[in-house]
Write an enzyme that holds these catalytic residues in place. Structure first.
Site: not given
Ligand code: NAD
Ligand code: UGA
Length: 463
Positions: A278, A341
């Site tokens: 995003c 992540k």
């Protein structure tokens, strides 16, 4: 208006967890998540919860509790739209890859397709909710498509209200973010529709956390929230380079700066640049929109946030090569972490993709280990269509020991928990000497690694 049936179009990283949390907290509502991808739906329906298409801590428990009761996954899109009082549009909104605005503007084709299918199959009054992140004014397009289906057609018994209800969850903490959101943002004009959506959330969220506004402010707020978050990461990443040059300690600087309540301590971890599906797409879109309105300074300002992100990754590759005596050709490197992540299996825009591709181009051989990313996914991400040799210069490791065997260096790219306490006593013995560790997440205990003969480079500290 009481909602009894919800349909969510898009069974991805947002649609799946969001609907699971709604189903869990609203047992009287039937929630069905639909998707055009039959494999994804089959995985959502798999008895074996390890096969859920996305890895998200805590999600499997909710699926086990609600699936088959009031939470369903299906490819029968028309049928579930027909019976829904409220439809969430939660499809992907990627950056356009060709045509006008390529590389910056959002490709709205999946949102348009969803709107058309709702227009065709909806029945009675339907509240249509934008859950996807959308350029400001997209609700207008959705409304026009929906309204066109009712115009000049008196036999049709359908009407629509369009709301914007952006999602703020982060991957890896999605369930907690959904259960304890900072805010629920709802944009719209139809008070009855807004109240119906507020009612759903009020099953588990305090009403004072619900903020209602007009459609355009809601759509834009989502883009700007992501832009501000990404801006902080680029800011701290520029300072990591300055710390490496001056001897200041990045973690102490971040802590000291973040102790000011006006600044706040979150999102000040320097690293290999932001990844994920995003931030890059949303800021590119912000740049595109700003240029569209002739606000060139605004566009240039936000473009810099993206430029710094790429610069940080390029800088890391150059540092690795420089530290390893100027060449990594025929050297072996263990890659620790491929997800963008920790606590997710998502690799979209992961810094690992760019960094690994560059290391392969420099002639290195990579042992890649990630606790949740599959070999097939890495293979897709690292595919060099025009250079078959490079496609074979990496291998997938099933354990840390596997990854460290005979390598010259270990490169930490994701901050997975298990990389935060590496057993240097054992791992260093598996490596060829001199052995390096490049820590792009600032999680290695430098003294401990050095004690076992490791040469350490860490973001924000240098050597
Ligand atoms: P995703 O790619 O994981 O899922 C989207 C799903 O939509 C896919 O499974 C795809 O097959 C399906 N789809 C596309 N067109 C369809 C159609 N016409 N009919 C039925 N299904 C269709 O994407 P995501 O990560 O869930 O993101 C969805 C939206 O939410 C994006 O706009 C994104 O910007 C936004 N968002 C994402 C996150 C995140 O952390 N991933 C967080 C907040 C907001
Ligand atoms: C981000 C936002 O945090 C969510 O609020 C938003 O809903 C979502 O985007 C979205 O719209 O998709 P997400 O991308 O899942 O969520 O994960 P983040 O925790 O924001 O991490 C993004 C990237 O920034 C990761 O690569 C992460 O490692 C990096 N990051 C994050 C840092 O480098 N430093 C930090 O301090 C924080």
């Amino acid at each position: 208006m009481k909602i009894k049936n919800i349909c969510c179009i898009g069974a991805g990283y947002v649609g799946g967890p969001t609907m699971a949390v709604i189903a869990k907290n609203c047992p009287e509502i039937q929630v069905t998540v639909v998707d055009i991808n039959p494999e994804r739906i089959a995985n959502w329906n798999d008895e074996n919860l390890l096969k859920l298409p996305i890895y998200e801590p805590g999600l499997d428990k909710i699926i086990a509790q609600c699936r088959g009761k009031n939470l369903h996954f299906s490819t029968d899109i028309p049928n579930f739209i027909k019976s829904a009082d409220l439809v969430f549009i939660s499809v992907n909104t990627p950056t356009k890859t060709s045509g006008i605005g390529a590389g910056q503007a959002i490709d709205l084709k999946y949102v348009e397709e969803s709107s058309r299918i709702i227009a065709k199959y909806a029945n009675g009054h339907t509240i249509v909710v934008e859950k996807s992140t959308l350029p400001v004014k997209t609700a207008q397009t959705i409304k026009e498509i929906l309204d066109a289906s009712t115009m000049n057609n008196e036999e049709e018994n359908k009407s629509f209200s369009v709301l914007s209800n952006p999602e703020f969850l982060a991957e890896g903490t999605a369930i907690n973010d959904l259960v304890n959101p900072d805010r629920i943002l709802i944009g719209g004009e139809d008070t009855q529709a807004i109240n119906a959506l507020v009612e759903i959330y009020s099953n588990w969220v305090d009403k004072d956390k619900v903020f209602t506004t007009d459609l355009w402010s809601s759509e834009l707020s989502k883009l700007i929230s992501n832009a501000f978050l990404a801006q902080r990461i680029s800011s701290i990443n520029t300072i990591s380079a300055l710390c490496e040059s001056t001897g200041a300690k990045i973690n102490d600087v971040a802590l000291a700066v973040g102790m000011d309540k006006r600044i706040g301590s979150s999102f000040l971890n320097s690293g290999p640049g932001f990844g994920g599906s995003c931030f890059k797409k949303d800021i590119s879109n912000l740049v595109y929109i700003s240029n569209h309105y002739g606000l060139f300074e605004v566009a240039n300002y936000w473009q810099k946030v993206l430029d710094i992100n790429s610069w940080q990754q390029k800088r890391f590759v150059e540092l690795i090569v420089k530290n390893m005596f100027g060449t990594i050709s025929s050297k072996k490197i263990a890659i620790l972490g491929f997800a963008f992540k920790a606590n997710t299996n998502d690799t979209r825009e992961s810094p690992a993709i760019y960094i690994c591709r560059k290391l392969l181009e420099e002639g290195a051989f990579l042992n890649i280990y990630d606790p949740k990313v599959s070999s097939a996914q890495i293979s897709k991400d690292l595919n060099f269509s025009n250079n078959q040799m490079l496609n074979h210069n990496w291998s997938f490791s099933n354990s840390l020991d596997d990854a460290f065997r005979n390598v010259d260096a270990a490169l930490i790219l994701t901050e997975w928990n298990e990389f935060q306490s590496l057993e240097w006593r054992n791992l260093s013995k598996l490596m060829r000497k001199p052995a390096w560790v490049f820590d792009t997440r600032s999680i290695v205990n430098i003294e401990e690694a050095q004690q076992y003969g490791m040469k350490v480079w860490q973001v924000g500290y240098g050597n």
